[in-house]
Design an enzyme around this catalytic site. Structure first.
Site, PDB file in Angstrom:
ATOM      1  N   CYS A   1       0.248  -1.287   0.203  1.00  0.00           N
ATOM      2  CA  CYS A   1       0.149  -0.170  -0.215  1.00  0.00           C
ATOM      3  C   CYS A   1       0.924   1.107  -0.498  1.00  0.00           C
ATOM      4  CB  CYS A   1      -1.107  -0.203   1.383  1.00  0.00           C
ATOM      5  SG  CYS A   1      -1.905  -1.014   1.263  1.00  0.00           S
TER       6      CYS A   1
ATOM      7  N   HIS B   1      -3.404   6.887   2.090  1.00  0.00           N
ATOM      8  CA  HIS B   1      -3.486   6.294   1.909  1.00  0.00           C
ATOM      9  C   HIS B   1      -4.971   5.640   2.614  1.00  0.00           C
ATOM     10  CE1 HIS B   1      -3.840   2.455   0.899  1.00  0.00           C
ATOM     11  NE2 HIS B   1      -3.184   1.706   2.046  1.00  0.00           N
TER      12      HIS B   1
ATOM     13  N   ASN C   1      -9.993   0.307  -0.128  1.00  0.00           N
ATOM     14  CA  ASN C   1      -8.352   0.321  -0.147  1.00  0.00           C
ATOM     15  C   ASN C   1      -7.860  -0.149  -1.951  1.00  0.00           C
ATOM     16  OD1 ASN C   1      -5.443   0.247   0.227  1.00  0.00           O
ATOM     17  ND2 ASN C   1      -6.208  -0.422   2.285  1.00  0.00           N
TER      18      ASN C   1
END
Ligand code: COA
Length: 343
Positions: free
Chosen positions: A122, A264, A294
């Site tokens: 990520c 993020h 996500n």
């Protein structure tokens, strides 16, 4: 002497953001849809994560396909048809070998430019930006296409409610070009870090050399993504908060002067906790995970594009980007938002 890492260094060379493009696959998957086959509910997912829906690819679509779409849009946004290199961040490459970036470069008609993947889960997009900035600052390339693209839907265990409700597919890309640190869009510095002692918090246990070295028989279920959510949550807040704080200090930007915090997009509670940690008003934290979930390495460019489209990101504003993920790996960068037309 002027600190060469601060904007006061003025006309020092820098990598400058010139274009932004994104792509989401057409199929939106609602919390309701997931609740029909998992022991979960729209209410739990919304209140614990902030996510309302995510997009998943249909069978036949791979990460490279999404990357090509986002890459083409970023080139169009920048008004260019060629680059000197392609850097692609992904956790879900088209194949374990070779990298996905060369195929993407070929599909975009970019010729025989250097093209390679970056694996930082990520945090991948921020790592890829740093990598591309390095290519520019060392004179290897004048213009670089940086892409974050993912198809997590293919690595999620459909029976695991801890992960299946969180991740979405998508891609985002930017064009970076050689310029000067005092131009809007210049990436003004980076803070990057990792902690491999905690590599097991986020992992796909099987399919790699560790499993083969252990002599364990290959089981396709070992290729599912696993995550220890609670511990990841705590690490995400600390690492993004500390990394952002270190970068702001180096840039001489008091946190009150940050107009937009683009973290993020893992969980709205994480984003708010990072904002609190930095003493940045929560309203300044960009949130689009409600719409896309996500999306790992694609999360930062998708959030930037949504914020720009909503009028929440305007030329001249100070923007802080920060990301965290498996590895563990984390990183932050900052820029003054340029006058570009995201596509
Ligand atoms: N639906 C309903 N219940 C769920 C659930 C779901 N989708 N997922 C977990 N639960 C349950 C758990 O089983 C647990 O039940 P128990 O108390 O009976 O054991 C309960 O909810 C609380 O679980 P917990 O893990 O403590 O919840 P949480 O508040 O920490 O939220 C996450 C879980 C995953 C949403 C949260 O930890 C998180 O966002 N972590 C980071 C995630 C991330 O995006 N990481 C990517 C890289 S940064």
């Amino acid at each position: 002497m002027t600190d060469p890492r601060t904007p006061e260094a003025g006309a020092r060379p820098a990598a400058v953001l010139k274009g932004l493009g994104t792509y989401l696959p057409p199929r939106a998957v609602s919390n309701e849809e997931l609740s029909q086959r998992l022991d979960t509910s729209d209410e739990w997912i919304r209140t614990r994560t902030g996510i309302r829906q995510r997009y998943w690819v249909e069978p036949g679509t791979a990460t490279g396909d999404l990357a090509v779409e986002a890459g083409a849009r970023a080139l169009k946004s920048a008004g260019v048809d060629g680059v000197d290199a392609v850097v692609l961040a992904t956790t879900t490459p088209d194949h374990p070998c070779p990298a996905t970036a060369p195929w993407v470069a070929a599909r975009l008609g970019l010729g025989h430019v250097p093209a390679y993947d970056v694996a930082a889960v990520c945090a991948g997009f921020v790592y890829a930006l740093a990598n591309a900035a390095g290519l520019i600052l060392t004179g290897v390339a004048r213009r670089v296409l940086v892409i974050g693209a993912e198809t997590y839907s293919g690595i999620l265990d459909p029976t695991d409610r801890n992960t299946a409700v969180i991740f979405g597919d998508g891609a985002g890309a930017v064009v970076l070009e050689a310029g000067r640190a005092d131009e809007p869009g210049a990436l003004l510095g980076f803070d990057l870090g990792s902690d491999g002692e905690q590599h097991d918090l986020i992992t796909i246990p099987g399919g790699g050399s560790r499993q083969r070295a252990g002599g364990n028989p290959f089981d396709s279920e070992d290729c599912y993504f696993t995550m220890q959510g609670k511990r990841v949550f705590a690490q995400a807040v600390t690492r993004m908060g500390d990394s952002s704080g270190a970068l702001l200090e180096r840039l001489g930007w008091p946190s009150a002067t940050v107009d937009r915090l683009v973290g993020h997009q893992a969980n709205v509670r994480i984003l708010h906790a990072v904002a609190d940690h930095l003493e940045i008003a929560r309203e300044r934290a960009v949130v689009n995970l409600d719409r896309v979930g996500n999306t790992s390495a694609a999360s930062i460019p998708l959030a930037l594009a949504d914020a720009a489209a909503a009028g929440d990101l305007n030329p001249g504003e100070r923007v802080l980007l920060t990301a965290f993920g498996g590895g563990l790996a984390w990183g932050s960068t900052a820029l003054v938002w340029p006058d570009i037309a995201p596509n």
